[in-house]
Design an enzyme around this catalytic site. Structure first.
Site, mmCIF file in Angstrom:
data_model
loop_
_atom_site.group_PDB
_atom_site.id
_atom_site.type_symbol
_atom_site.label_atom_id
_atom_site.label_comp_id
_atom_site.label_asym_id
_atom_site.label_seq_id
_atom_site.Cartn_x
_atom_site.Cartn_y
_atom_site.Cartn_z
ATOM 1 N N ALA A 51 0.798 -1.241 0.000
ATOM 2 C CA ALA A 51 0.000 0.000 0.000
ATOM 3 C C ALA A 51 0.832 1.294 0.000
ATOM 4 O O ALA A 51 0.620 2.164 -0.852
ATOM 5 C CB ALA A 51 -0.990 -0.035 1.161
ATOM 6 N N ASP A 240 -3.274 -2.756 4.332
ATOM 7 C CA ASP A 240 -3.582 -2.120 3.052
ATOM 8 C C ASP A 240 -4.628 -1.026 3.210
ATOM 9 O O ASP A 240 -4.599 -0.032 2.494
ATOM 10 C CB ASP A 240 -4.025 -3.184 2.051
ATOM 11 N N LYS A 251 -3.105 -8.643 3.332
ATOM 12 C CA LYS A 251 -2.991 -9.774 2.410
ATOM 13 C C LYS A 251 -3.841 -10.956 2.853
ATOM 14 O O LYS A 251 -3.908 -11.283 4.040
ATOM 15 C CB LYS A 251 -1.513 -10.172 2.315
HETATM 16 O O1 MRU Z 1 -0.971 -7.522 -2.959
HETATM 17 P P1 MRU Z 1 0.131 -6.793 -2.278
HETATM 18 O O2 MRU Z 1 1.431 -7.508 -2.311
HETATM 19 O O3 MRU Z 1 0.209 -5.359 -2.743
HETATM 20 O O4 MRU Z 1 -0.334 -6.737 -0.767
HETATM 21 C C1 MRU Z 1 0.457 -6.114 0.188
HETATM 22 C C2 MRU Z 1 0.127 -6.528 1.531
HETATM 23 O O5 MRU Z 1 -0.945 -6.973 1.828
HETATM 24 C C3 MRU Z 1 1.204 -6.381 2.513
HETATM 25 O O6 MRU Z 1 1.182 -7.419 3.405
HETATM 26 C C4 MRU Z 1 1.252 -5.172 3.311
HETATM 27 O O7 MRU Z 1 1.031 -5.385 4.625
HETATM 28 C C5 MRU Z 1 0.598 -3.967 2.965
HETATM 29 S S1 MRU Z 1 1.834 -2.881 2.492
HETATM 30 C C6 MRU Z 1 2.889 -2.545 3.808
#
Ligand code: MRU
Length: 349
Positions: A51, A240, A251
Site C-alpha cells: 500500500a 492495506d 494480504k
Molecule cells: O498484494 P500486495 O502484495 O500489494 O499486498 C500487500 C500486503 O498486503 C502487505 O502485506 C502489506 O502489509 C501492505 S503494504 C505494507
C-alpha cells in the site's frame, strides 16, 4: 540494508525507477517509467506493490502525467489531469494509500487556481516527492514505536511483505523488526510464504537476509501448528486499508493468523502509517477487496499446477476485525482499543 541498496522506487530526474518485484529475489532490475501508463501497468502487474509503495508510485505517476499534458489552457489542464488521476486511482482498489495520494495531488491543482501550468507541474512533482520522503520518515518512526512492544529475544511471525519493498524504504511491519533488531540482535523472524504470489518467500525473506536478521520460512498452513506449539511470541503485519474502527484489510490469510494468535494468546499487531487509514469507512465491511486473476491460484510461475477445468477464487485481501488486533503501530504511537477513539485522535495529531 547494505549500502548498495537502492530504494525500491525513486525519481531519477526524468522518470520513475521501479525495482521489478516480479522477478525478485533472482534478478534485481529497475523499470524506467516515463509515462503514467507505464507506472499504472507496473502497479497492475505487481512489479510494485504494497500500500505505501503504491501511494508513492501513484504520486510519481501523476507527476509524469502532469508533465505530459500539452496545453496552455488551465481548464484543459485540469480536465486532463483529473482524467489521469482517475486512471491511477483505479489501478488497484484495496490499498488506501493510492487514492490518498491521488487526492493529495489533485488538491495541489485545486488549491492553486492562479498558478501557471508550468508551476502546477512543478508543484505536483514536489508534492509527489514529499510523499516519498515522508513515507521513509514515517516508517522509521513506526519502527521506533513498534520495537517497544517486542519482547527480548522474540520470535516474530510476519505475513506477506510489509518491508522496504512495500514502501518507499525501510518498511512498516519489517520496519518494526529492523528497529527491534538494532537494539536486540537475539530476535528472529518466521516469514509465511504467502500464496499465491509468495511475497513472504520471495520478498520478506530476501529483505531480512540482506539485513542480516535471522529468518525462517514456513508455508502458510504451518502457522497454526507453530503458534499452538508456543513457538511464536508476537505477530506483526502491515495493512492495506484500515477502517475508522480499526478493522484492517491486509494480504489474504492475515485474518487466519490473527484468529490463531488470539486463540493462543499471542499479541497480534498491525503496523501502518496514518495514510493507510480510511476515516471515511466506519468499519471493514466497506473495504473494497481486489479479486485477481484465478490463474495466480491455478498456476505457479506460469506453469499450471491444477487440472484443467477447475475453478479458482483469488481474493487478494481479507479483513481482520479489530477485536483480534492488540495494537496499531503508527508513526505517532501505538494505538490501543477503543480504536475508534485512538484512531480519530491520531488523525488529528
Ligand atoms: O498484494 P500486495 O502484495 O500489494 O499486498 C500487500 C500486503 O498486503 C502487505 O502485506 C502489506 O502489509 C501492505 S503494504 C505494507
Amino acid at each position: 540494508m547494505p549500502e548498495q541498496w537502492l530504494p525500491p522506487i525513486h525519481w531519477d530526474g526524468d522518470a520513475v525507477a521501479i525495482l521489478d518485484q516480479r522477478i525478485l529475489p533472482h534478478q534485481e532490475k529497475f523499470l524506467r517509467c516515463t509515462t503514467p501508463e507505464q507506472v499504472i501497468s507496473a502497479i497492475k502487474t505487481m512489479a510494485i506493490r504494497g500500500a505505501p509503495a503504491l501511494g508513492v508510485a501513484g504520486g510519481l505517476a501523476l507527476a509524469l502525467g502532469a508533465r505530459s499534458i500539452q496545453t496552455s489552457d488551465p481548464k484543459e489542464f485540469r480536465r486532463k489531469f483529473s482524467r489521469i488521476c482517475h486512471k491511477v486511482r483505479e489501478a488497484r482498489p484495496t490499498g488506501a494509500n493510492l487514492s490518498w495520494a491521488v487526492k493529495r495531488l489533485y488538491s495541489v491543482v485545486v488549491e492553486n487556481p492562479k498558478a501557471a501550468i508550468f508551476e502546477l507541474q512543478e508543484l505536483i512533482l514536489q508534492e509527489a516527492k514529499a510523499i516519498l520522503t515522508e513515507d521513509v520518515v514515517s516508517n522509521r518512526q513506526i519502527g521506533r514505536w513498534g520495537r517497544e512492544v517486542v519482547p527480548k529475544g522474540a520470535r516474530i511471525l510476519t505475513y506477506c511483505n510489509a518491508g522496504a519493498l512495500a514502501t518507499a524504504d525501510y518498511g512498516t511491519a519489517v520496519g518494526v523488526i529492523r528497529a527491534a533488531f538494532e537494539t536486540d540482535p537475539t530476535i528472529s523472524v518466521v516469514s509465511c510464504e504467502t500464496r499465491p504470489l509468495l511475497q513472504g518467500a520471495r520478498l520478506t525473506a530476501f529483505e531480512l537476509i540482506r539485513a542480516g536478521i535471522p529468518v525462517t520460512l514456513i508455508t502458510d498452513n504451518a502457522v497454526g501448528s507453530l503458534i499452538s506449539q508456543g513457538r511464536i511470541d508476537l505477530a506483526v503485519v502491515g495493512a492495506d486499508r484500515i477502517a475508522a474502527n480499526g478493522d484492517t484489510a491486509n494480504k489474504i490469510g492475515t485474518y487466519m493468523v490473527a484468529v490463531l494468535a488470539r486463540t493462543h494468546d499471542v499479541p497480534f499487531y498491525v503496523a501502518a502509517p496514518r495514510s493507510t487509514i480510511d476515516p471515511g469507512l466506519p468499519d471493514g465491511s466497506g473495504i473494497p477487496i481486489e479479486h485477481r486473476d484465478p490463474k495466480e491460484v491455478t498456476h505457479l510461475f506460469g506453469k499450471r499446477i491444477a487440472p484443467d477445468g477447475v475453478g479458482a477464487l483469488n481474493p487478494a485481501f481479507d479483513v481482520t476485525p479489530n477485536k483480534y488486533i492488540s495494537g496499531i503501530i503508527t508513526e505517532v504511537g501505538v494505538l490501543r482499543k477503543p480504536f475508534s477513539r485512538t484512531i480519530r485522535k491520531a488523525l488529528q495529531t
